[in-house]
Design a protein around this motif. Structure first.
Motif, short mmCIF file in Angstrom:
data_model
loop_
_atom_site.label_atom_id
_atom_site.label_comp_id
_atom_site.label_asym_id
_atom_site.label_seq_id
_atom_site.Cartn_x
_atom_site.Cartn_y
_atom_site.Cartn_z
N UNK A 1 40.66 38.01 42.29
CA UNK A 1 39.88 37.83 43.50
C UNK A 1 40.20 38.92 44.53
N UNK A 2 39.38 39.00 45.57
CA UNK A 2 39.61 39.94 46.67
C UNK A 2 40.72 39.38 47.55
N UNK A 3 41.83 40.13 47.66
CA UNK A 3 42.96 39.66 48.44
C UNK A 3 42.98 40.19 49.86
N UNK A 4 42.32 41.33 50.08
CA UNK A 4 42.23 41.92 51.41
C UNK A 4 41.07 42.89 51.43
N UNK A 5 40.45 43.02 52.60
CA UNK A 5 39.30 43.93 52.70
C UNK A 5 39.18 44.45 54.13
N UNK A 6 38.84 45.72 54.25
CA UNK A 6 38.62 46.34 55.57
C UNK A 6 37.23 46.96 55.58
N UNK A 7 36.57 46.89 56.73
CA UNK A 7 35.21 47.42 56.90
C UNK A 7 34.23 46.80 55.91
N UNK A 8 34.30 45.47 55.82
CA UNK A 8 33.49 44.77 54.82
C UNK A 8 32.01 44.69 55.19
N UNK A 9 31.61 45.28 56.32
CA UNK A 9 30.18 45.31 56.66
C UNK A 9 29.41 46.16 55.65
N UNK A 10 30.12 46.99 54.91
CA UNK A 10 29.44 47.88 53.94
C UNK A 10 28.88 47.09 52.76
N UNK A 11 29.70 46.22 52.16
CA UNK A 11 29.22 45.45 51.00
C UNK A 11 28.93 43.99 51.33
N UNK A 12 29.47 43.52 52.46
CA UNK A 12 29.27 42.12 52.83
C UNK A 12 30.21 41.17 52.12
N UNK A 13 31.18 41.71 51.39
CA UNK A 13 32.11 40.86 50.65
C UNK A 13 33.21 40.35 51.58
N UNK A 14 33.89 39.29 51.16
CA UNK A 14 34.93 38.67 51.97
C UNK A 14 36.17 38.39 51.13
N UNK A 15 37.24 37.98 51.80
CA UNK A 15 38.45 37.56 51.08
C UNK A 15 38.12 36.43 50.11
N UNK A 16 38.78 36.44 48.97
CA UNK A 16 38.63 35.43 47.91
C UNK A 16 37.33 35.55 47.13
N UNK A 17 36.52 36.57 47.42
CA UNK A 17 35.31 36.79 46.63
C UNK A 17 35.70 37.21 45.22
N UNK A 18 34.86 36.91 44.22
CA UNK A 18 35.19 37.31 42.84
C UNK A 18 35.07 38.81 42.65
N UNK A 19 35.68 39.31 41.60
CA UNK A 19 35.56 40.73 41.27
C UNK A 19 34.15 41.03 40.80
N UNK A 20 33.74 42.28 40.92
CA UNK A 20 32.42 42.67 40.45
C UNK A 20 32.40 42.76 38.93
N UNK A 21 31.20 42.82 38.38
CA UNK A 21 31.05 42.92 36.92
C UNK A 21 31.71 44.18 36.39
N UNK A 22 31.61 45.28 37.14
CA UNK A 22 32.21 46.53 36.70
C UNK A 22 33.74 46.43 36.69
N UNK A 23 34.32 45.85 37.74
CA UNK A 23 35.77 45.69 37.81
C UNK A 23 36.27 44.82 36.65
N UNK A 24 35.53 43.76 36.36
CA UNK A 24 35.91 42.88 35.26
C UNK A 24 35.84 43.62 33.93
N UNK A 25 34.82 44.46 33.77
CA UNK A 25 34.68 45.21 32.52
C UNK A 25 35.81 46.22 32.36
N UNK A 26 36.22 46.87 33.45
CA UNK A 26 37.33 47.81 33.36
C UNK A 26 38.61 47.08 32.94
#
Length: 232
Positions: A37-62
């Motif tokens: 999960x997302x443990x920390x995020x800065x300037x999240x206005x870019x993607x709109x993601x927040x803490x505890x959000x799941x990983x993206x499909x690409x991150x999971x595939x890597x």
């Protein structure tokens, strides 16, 4: 990832977010067994993601492909936000003393303002950016594929806030229509697709997939066991 290491990288996320500025989103992905999960995020206005959000499909595939075993980082891949904004991403793999993945530090660059300024300047001279694209050399030898090429396709990251969104990005939405009765073979194939993408490394993925496919959680685990057995 232990608490001290997490706190160290959380401070680094905050620092980089301030130092790089509002056009750079910085994300710490925490990798734990059956819970990433997302443990920390800065300037999240870019993607709109927040803490505890799941990983993206690409991150999971890597993670699933164990890309971190051959590389320490991946740079300059394309990302698409939920609003359709194109950004450029880079990921640093955080490993333990055994070279196992315990986290990922990601930086996403929103260059939309820079692109607009460039276009405005070129408009003054009635020029376009694509006029300056390099000419393709038909005689050049094929470029060797790398992890950045994401196998046969360009490496692209799509940002999602929920497991549902990630599943729909992998599986044909028509197959997830609750009014359509799927055959067992179809359900197994869908679960196999999600397995290959590493979806089941996310906490709550089994129950979410079971609900989407209108089957029980034990059925999902049974199909996963069948898939794992076939691969061996």
């Amino acid at each position: 990832m232990n608490k001290n290491v997490i706190n160290h990288y959380k401070k680094l996320v905050e620092f980089l977010g301030i130092a790089l500025g509002e056009n750079y989103e910085v994300i710490l992905h925490i990798i734990e067994k059956d819970n990433s999960y997302v443990g920390a995020i800065a300037n999240n206005h870019i993607s709109g993601r927040t803490n505890n959000a799941p990983l993206t499909e690409l991150a999971l595939k890597m993670m699933k492909d164990k890309a971190y075993q051959d590389k320490d980082y991946v740079t300059n891949y394309k990302g698409i936000t939920k609003l359709g904004t194109e950004i450029r991403g880079s990921t640093f793999f955080i490993k333990d003393e055994n070279q196992e993945l315990i986290g990922m530090l990601c930086i996403n660059f929103d260059f939309s303002k820079h692109k607009k300024i460039a276009n405005d300047i070129l408009d003054l001279a009635q020029l376009q950016l694509n006029m300056f694209s390099p000419i393709k050399d038909e005689t050049a030898a094929p470029k060797k594929k790398t992890i950045e090429d994401h196998h046969d396709n360009e490496m692209i990251e799509y940002f999602s806030d929920s497991i549902d969104e990630i599943v729909y990005s992998v599986v044909d939405p028509s197959l997830l229509n609750p009014n359509i009765a799927l055959k067992q073979e179809q359900k197994i194939e869908i679960i196999n697709q999600l397995y290959k993408k590493g979806i089941f490394q996310l906490k709550g993925a089994v129950s979410q997939v079971a609900e989407l496919l209108n089957i029980s959680e034990p059925s999902v685990y049974r199909y996963l066991k069948m898939i794992d057995k076939d691969k061996k």
